[in-house]
Scaffold this motif. Sequence first.
Motif, PDB file in Angstrom:
ATOM      1  N   ASP A 164       0.810  -1.219   0.000  1.00 57.31           N
ATOM      2  CA  ASP A 164       0.000   0.000   0.000  1.00 57.31           C
ATOM      3  C   ASP A 164       0.843   1.268   0.000  1.00 57.31           C
ATOM      4  N   ARG A 165       2.103   1.169   0.458  1.00 56.58           N
ATOM      5  CA  ARG A 165       2.933   2.366   0.638  1.00 56.58           C
ATOM      6  C   ARG A 165       4.349   2.147   0.119  1.00 56.58           C
ATOM      7  N   PRO A 166       4.550   1.727  -1.112  1.00 62.37           N
ATOM      8  CA  PRO A 166       5.927   1.502  -1.579  1.00 62.37           C
ATOM      9  C   PRO A 166       6.752   2.784  -1.497  1.00 62.37           C
ATOM     10  N   GLY A 167       7.961   2.641  -0.996  1.00 67.17           N
ATOM     11  CA  GLY A 167       8.862   3.787  -0.878  1.00 67.17           C
ATOM     12  C   GLY A 167       8.651   4.626   0.358  1.00 67.17           C
ATOM     13  N   ILE A 168       7.756   4.214   1.277  1.00 72.04           N
ATOM     14  CA  ILE A 168       7.403   5.050   2.418  1.00 72.04           C
ATOM     15  C   ILE A 168       8.591   5.331   3.321  1.00 72.04           C
ATOM     16  N   THR A 169       9.424   4.321   3.586  1.00 70.29           N
ATOM     17  CA  THR A 169      10.540   4.537   4.507  1.00 70.29           C
ATOM     18  C   THR A 169      11.538   5.525   3.924  1.00 70.29           C
ATOM     19  N   GLU A 170      11.847   5.385   2.645  1.00 72.21           N
ATOM     20  CA  GLU A 170      12.775   6.327   2.014  1.00 72.21           C
ATOM     21  C   GLU A 170      12.200   7.735   1.984  1.00 72.21           C
ATOM     22  N   ARG A 171      10.911   7.869   1.684  1.00 70.90           N
ATOM     23  CA  ARG A 171      10.301   9.201   1.629  1.00 70.90           C
ATOM     24  C   ARG A 171      10.285   9.878   2.993  1.00 70.90           C
ATOM     25  N   LEU A 172      10.150   9.065   4.021  1.00 68.36           N
ATOM     26  CA  LEU A 172      10.119   9.639   5.363  1.00 68.36           C
ATOM     27  C   LEU A 172      11.519   9.937   5.884  1.00 68.36           C
ATOM     28  N   LEU A 173      12.426   8.981   5.740  1.00 70.58           N
ATOM     29  CA  LEU A 173      13.736   9.107   6.354  1.00 70.58           C
ATOM     30  C   LEU A 173      14.750   9.818   5.460  1.00 70.58           C
ATOM     31  N   GLY A 174      14.594   9.685   4.147  1.00 71.06           N
ATOM     32  CA  GLY A 174      15.585  10.231   3.226  1.00 71.06           C
ATOM     33  C   GLY A 174      15.880  11.706   3.402  1.00 71.06           C
ATOM     34  N   PRO A 175      14.874  12.578   3.594  1.00 69.55           N
ATOM     35  CA  PRO A 175      15.155  14.016   3.727  1.00 69.55           C
ATOM     36  C   PRO A 175      15.703  14.428   5.090  1.00 69.55           C
ATOM     37  N   ALA A 176      15.718  13.526   6.065  1.00 64.58           N
ATOM     38  CA  ALA A 176      16.185  13.903   7.404  1.00 64.58           C
ATOM     39  C   ALA A 176      17.674  14.236   7.380  1.00 64.58           C
ATOM     40  N   THR A 177      18.070  15.168   8.235  1.00 66.63           N
ATOM     41  CA  THR A 177      19.471  15.569   8.312  1.00 66.63           C
ATOM     42  C   THR A 177      19.879  15.728   9.769  1.00 66.63           C
ATOM     43  N   ASP A 178      21.198  15.608  10.009  1.00 62.54           N
ATOM     44  CA  ASP A 178      21.714  15.902  11.340  1.00 62.54           C
ATOM     45  C   ASP A 178      22.231  17.339  11.354  1.00 62.54           C
ATOM     46  N   ARG A 179      22.928  17.704  12.396  1.00 63.65           N
ATOM     47  CA  ARG A 179      23.378  19.091  12.539  1.00 63.65           C
ATOM     48  C   ARG A 179      24.354  19.509  11.451  1.00 63.65           C
ATOM     49  N   ARG A 180      25.055  18.546  10.869  1.00 67.72           N
ATOM     50  CA  ARG A 180      26.010  18.847   9.802  1.00 67.72           C
ATOM     51  C   ARG A 180      25.428  18.585   8.427  1.00 67.72           C
ATOM     52  N   GLN A 181      24.111  18.433   8.348  1.00 70.28           N
ATOM     53  CA  GLN A 181      23.397  18.199   7.095  1.00 70.28           C
ATOM     54  C   GLN A 181      23.732  16.852   6.448  1.00 70.28           C
TER      55      GLN A 181
END
Length: 265
Positions: free
Chosen positions: A24-41
Amino acid sequence: MSAFTGSGRDTTPWPEYLCGYHADRPGITERLLGPATDRRQRRPYSWLVEPLSGRPGTILDLACGSAPTRDLLRAERWLGIDLSAGELALAAAGGRQPVVRARGDRLPLGDSTVGAVCAAMCLPVLTPLDAVLAELKRVLRPDGMFVALVPSRMGLGPGLRGWLRVMRALGIRAQPWPNPGARDGLPKILRAHGFVVDDTRRRVFRRDIRDPPEAALLVDGLYLPGVEPGRIEAARTALTSWARPGRRLPFPLRRVTAHLPGTEN
């Protein structure tokens, strides 16, 4: 895939649940986690594959999903395996190949044929975990590397209120993962299965929750077997009311690097 501790009491048939969820949600983990960044981007998937760059032999991406690591390991021999046909179709459509449909506890590979394994955000939900780890030991070569990215403990800090709103609306204290110990306790589990743990590090990534679509994506990205649809909708509403430009949710992650005994690492 939230960073809250799982209860370990769930009786969900997890392989079937995960197949339906990702269909039902292919690619959901990448779409959620992929844009996340730490303090150094820096980004989570880039952090995961750092130890694998230039690694000889085949790199097996366990439960690869839409295969985000493939783009980061183009120069390496890479193979993605996942049980979800929908996720693998999305990976193939994006040119992220080769991929094979298979269970983590029944890998279609010969003994000692893999030079390294990476596992992103899957160990808390792969069952039975003992059998999965036994399969990884079987296909890894002596001295083969294993790198895993798993959710870590949630600490105090900016964005915690957003998570609390979601969990309160869902009416649960934790996601009912079958392997809650396979998070910060992963090094201990790996040692018990004969791996040598080389390194374990924790890093906090954050993701923007600026508007209703991003709030809905966050809630849709949670594994919530047995939670009533009304509560899930309430969680979307609660997070949407919190979301605005500048609001970011924390994703504490742990990277564990290990190897099988063999030659000197």
